[in-house]
Design a protein around this motif. Structure first.
Motif, mmCIF file in Angstrom:
data_model
loop_
_atom_site.group_PDB
_atom_site.id
_atom_site.type_symbol
_atom_site.label_atom_id
_atom_site.label_comp_id
_atom_site.label_asym_id
_atom_site.label_seq_id
_atom_site.Cartn_x
_atom_site.Cartn_y
_atom_site.Cartn_z
ATOM 1 N N SER A 200 0.858 -1.195 0.000
ATOM 2 C CA SER A 200 0.000 0.000 0.000
ATOM 3 C C SER A 200 0.887 1.236 0.000
ATOM 4 N N THR A 201 1.779 1.297 -0.975
ATOM 5 C CA THR A 201 2.817 2.326 -0.996
ATOM 6 C C THR A 201 2.334 3.659 -1.558
ATOM 7 N N GLY A 202 1.093 3.730 -2.006
ATOM 8 C CA GLY A 202 0.523 5.009 -2.401
ATOM 9 C C GLY A 202 1.149 5.619 -3.642
ATOM 10 N N ALA A 203 1.064 6.933 -3.715
ATOM 11 C CA ALA A 203 1.536 7.663 -4.890
ATOM 12 C C ALA A 203 2.118 8.997 -4.456
ATOM 13 N N ARG A 204 2.740 9.680 -5.394
ATOM 14 C CA ARG A 204 3.341 10.990 -5.129
ATOM 15 C C ARG A 204 2.981 11.926 -6.280
ATOM 16 N N TRP A 205 3.285 13.203 -6.087
ATOM 17 C CA TRP A 205 2.975 14.179 -7.130
ATOM 18 C C TRP A 205 3.708 13.834 -8.424
ATOM 19 N N ARG A 206 2.996 13.936 -9.527
ATOM 20 C CA ARG A 206 3.593 13.685 -10.840
ATOM 21 C C ARG A 206 4.376 14.912 -11.309
ATOM 22 N N ASN A 207 5.548 14.697 -11.868
ATOM 23 C CA ASN A 207 6.345 15.791 -12.429
ATOM 24 C C ASN A 207 5.846 16.142 -13.823
ATOM 25 N N VAL A 208 6.038 17.392 -14.207
ATOM 26 C CA VAL A 208 5.649 17.808 -15.545
ATOM 27 C C VAL A 208 6.727 17.428 -16.565
ATOM 28 N N ASN A 209 7.947 17.154 -16.063
ATOM 29 C CA ASN A 209 9.054 16.648 -16.898
ATOM 30 C C ASN A 209 9.390 17.572 -18.068
ATOM 31 N N VAL A 210 9.704 18.807 -17.746
ATOM 32 C CA VAL A 210 10.178 19.762 -18.749
ATOM 33 C C VAL A 210 11.485 20.366 -18.236
ATOM 34 N N PRO A 211 12.299 20.918 -19.130
ATOM 35 C CA PRO A 211 13.533 21.571 -18.684
ATOM 36 C C PRO A 211 13.247 22.632 -17.620
ATOM 37 N N GLY A 212 14.061 22.625 -16.602
ATOM 38 C CA GLY A 212 13.934 23.620 -15.531
ATOM 39 C C GLY A 212 13.216 23.125 -14.303
ATOM 40 N N GLU A 213 12.420 22.048 -14.449
ATOM 41 C CA GLU A 213 11.640 21.595 -13.288
ATOM 42 C C GLU A 213 12.541 21.103 -12.170
ATOM 43 N N GLN A 214 13.444 20.201 -12.471
ATOM 44 C CA GLN A 214 14.316 19.664 -11.432
ATOM 45 C C GLN A 214 15.365 20.680 -10.994
ATOM 46 N N GLU A 215 15.854 21.479 -11.944
ATOM 47 C CA GLU A 215 16.873 22.479 -11.617
ATOM 48 C C GLU A 215 16.361 23.490 -10.593
ATOM 49 N N TYR A 216 15.054 23.819 -10.678
ATOM 50 C CA TYR A 216 14.507 24.858 -9.799
ATOM 51 C C TYR A 216 13.508 24.306 -8.780
ATOM 52 N N ARG A 217 13.561 23.002 -8.556
ATOM 53 C CA ARG A 217 12.714 22.402 -7.520
ATOM 54 C C ARG A 217 13.077 23.012 -6.166
ATOM 55 N N ASN A 218 12.081 23.473 -5.450
ATOM 56 C CA ASN A 218 12.242 24.178 -4.165
ATOM 57 C C ASN A 218 12.929 25.530 -4.317
ATOM 58 N N HIS A 219 13.077 25.985 -5.548
ATOM 59 C CA HIS A 219 13.590 27.331 -5.819
ATOM 60 C C HIS A 219 12.635 28.041 -6.774
ATOM 61 N N GLY A 220 11.364 27.827 -6.532
ATOM 62 C CA GLY A 220 10.321 28.406 -7.363
ATOM 63 C C GLY A 220 9.418 27.360 -7.991
ATOM 64 N N VAL A 221 9.891 26.132 -8.109
ATOM 65 C CA VAL A 221 9.037 25.024 -8.524
ATOM 66 C C VAL A 221 8.539 24.337 -7.257
ATOM 67 N N ALA A 222 7.229 24.286 -7.095
ATOM 68 C CA ALA A 222 6.640 23.772 -5.862
ATOM 69 C C ALA A 222 5.473 22.849 -6.193
ATOM 70 N N TYR A 223 5.087 22.069 -5.195
ATOM 71 C CA TYR A 223 4.009 21.102 -5.380
ATOM 72 C C TYR A 223 2.927 21.235 -4.310
#
Length: 528
Positions: free
Chosen positions: A318-341
């Motif tokens: 029952s491991t559930g799920a997590r927020w889906r990423n949009v998977n575009v340039p910049g998402e991971q680079e700016y995660r928690n620096h303007g990219v939020a969920y």
């Protein structure tokens, strides 16, 4: 400042204080200082064991206050007016400083006492963040136990200049001795795992010593909790290994469709689930991440990240799920620096600024509505031809003057200046034209992805990574069942996850009855 109902409740709590407490406020002539003074004077008046004093010439943040015992120097400070989600943190700090028992196991308390070194923690939070209180309360209680630990809780909206200078764009953000320590929800066990180098090995040894379970549940969300209760009620040995008990419910703010409960909040529901599970003596192994499932004829084994190996006659995933990423340039680079969920957590950090929401379902539209109340402008982008949110939410969204909605909009890039987000680029799928929007934050709300990567090659998964289950919750592996958002069952809802978890537990019990070894059956017959 406090309404009559809260005052009555507070007075009941304050009667539990058995030791004198000193509240020392560091204030100036500002409006927020006056608000804090009013709150603290109201609190101090509720118990003759609480004294209140003010300081205006010290070097502490203003407004802020410390909570101490006379003659001691406990390291708890709030640079905040702790209302909202942090009001509980204030009440607990007062009660625990005033002698109310700390609800931690004796070995955990001893582990905190034995930490070597000096630790000065700072936690930046927002009053609307449902993940922040666990961090605040954990560090506060650790400060009470170990005098070499100090903790200051800082409201990012109140100390905006610090947030900007430290470039904090997500809460909770935790600093240790001036350096970034972590972000996101953390509890006492998480802090100890990072501070105590030998904690992982000791934890693994304890887990390896566990006897085999009859039912082992992997995951502690609504499905896992329901599975545990139904299994334990059958009188079989039941355990839960969870990365964090409560799962994604902990990240959910308002819950208004849980049958028979008109309204509640995720953390409150998660706490109630854990309390209910504990009533049945379930072995809860929290902060444990599963990394491998090993099928077997007699036992199914689950390997944990720390190396421990648990075995059980049946397993419920029952491991559930997590927020889906949009998977575009910049998402991971700016995660928690303007990219939020999480708009509830991080939204207040962007007060008066321009933001975007990606996603036009219920989550996306609710996020846009909430953000519109605190930001200058919200741009909502939906990939499809129309919004997918409920009609009542759409009507509310379109009534807001500072929201712009673009449908048939495909996000292609999140841009930044190397440090933080400064914009978003999308393509109009109808015209093919590319557009760029200048903004300070992007909130991604495009659904969920199941937490099943660790199961590839072991159980059958759908093309979306969901665990394939039959009507009884059985997976492709005998003795292994699954329930909740990680499965192919449609409609990812709390109430459905609970039902599926209950069903999986009943199916697992049926499996145990049908697969009992003859020797076991003979032993049980003799015992009877």
């Amino acid at each position: 400042m406090l309404d009559a109902a809260i005052k009555t409740q507070m007075q009941t709590y304050m009667q539990m204080i058995s030791q004198p407490i000193e509240i020392v406020a560091s204030v100036d002539d500002g409006e927020k200082s006056h608000e804090l003074i009013e709150l603290l004077k109201e609190v101090a008046a509720m118990s003759d064991k609480i004294s209140y004093t003010e300081r205006r010439d010290d070097n502490e943040r203003k407004p802020s206050f410390s909570i101490n015992r006379p003659g001691e120097h406990i390291g708890i400070r709030f640079a905040a007016i702790p209302l909202g989600h942090e009001f509980t943190s204030l009440v607990l700090a007062l009660l625990q400083t005033g002698g109310h028992p700390i609800k931690l196991d004796a070995d955990v308390i001893e582990q905190i006492k034995n930490l070597e070194g000096d630790y000065t923690f700072e936690t930046y939070m927002s009053l609307s963040c449902q993940n922040c209180p666990e961090v605040v309360q954990s560090l506060n209680v650790m400060s009470l136990i170990n005098p070499r630990i100090r903790h200051t809780t800082i409201d990012g909206a109140l100390f905006q200049s610090e947030v900007e200078s430290r470039e904090i764009m997500a809460v909770p953000t935790i600093y240790l001795n001036g350096e970034t320590f972590g972000q996101g929800r953390m509890g006492v066990a998480d802090f100890l795992a990072k501070l105590d180098a030998n904690a992982g090995a000791r934890d693994a040894a304890k887990l390896n010593a566990r006897d085999a379970f009859d039912v082992l549940i992997v995951g502690g969300g609504p499905a896992g909790a329901a599975s545990a209760i139904y299994a334990a009620r059958k009188g079989v040995r039941t355990g839960i290994a969870a990365e964090r008990f409560g799962g994604q419910v902990l990240d959910t703010l308002a819950i208004e469709n849980f049958i028979s409960v008109k309204e509640t909040e995720g953390p409150r529901l998660a706490a109630a689930l854990e309390e209910h599970v504990k009533e049945y003596g379930v072995d809860i192994m929290n902060t444990q991440r599963a990394v491998e499932l090993i099928p077997g004829a007699d036992y199914v084994r689950v390997r944990l990240e720390n190396g421990a190996l648990l075995k059980s006659r049946s397993v419920i995933l029952s491991t559930g799920a997590r927020w889906r990423n949009v998977n575009v340039p910049g998402e991971q680079e700016y995660r928690n620096h303007g990219v939020a969920y999480c708009p509830h957590c991080d939204g207040p950090l962007f007060k008066g600024k321009r933001v975007s929401v990606i996603g036009g379902g219920n989550s996306g539209v609710e996020a846009a509505i909430d953000l519109a109340g605190i930001t200058e402008h919200v741009t909502l982008l939906e990939f499809g031809d129309e919004l997918r949110a409920d009609a009542v939410l759409q009507r509310k969204l379109y009534s807001l003057p500072n929201v712009t909605v673009h449908v048939q909009a495909q996000t292609t890039e999140i841009t930044g200046d190397g440090t933080k987000v400064n914009g978003l680029t999308y393509t109009d799928r109808k015209s093919g034209e590319s557009h760029h929007v200048e903004l300070e934050a992007v909130f991604v709300q495009i659904g969920l992805v199941p937490n099943t990567e660790w199961l590839k090659g072991t159980v059958a998964l759908s093309k979306f990574g969901e665990i394939e289950v039959d009507a009884r919750g059985q997976t492709s592996v005998p003795g292994v069942f699954a329930a909740g958002d990680c499965t192919t069952v449609p409609y990812k809802q709390i109430v459905i996850a609970m039902g599926e978890g209950s069903k999986a537990a009943l199916s697992a019990f049926d499996h145990l009855i049908r697969t009992s070894a003859p020797a076991d059956a003979q032993t049980q017959a003799l015992a009877a």
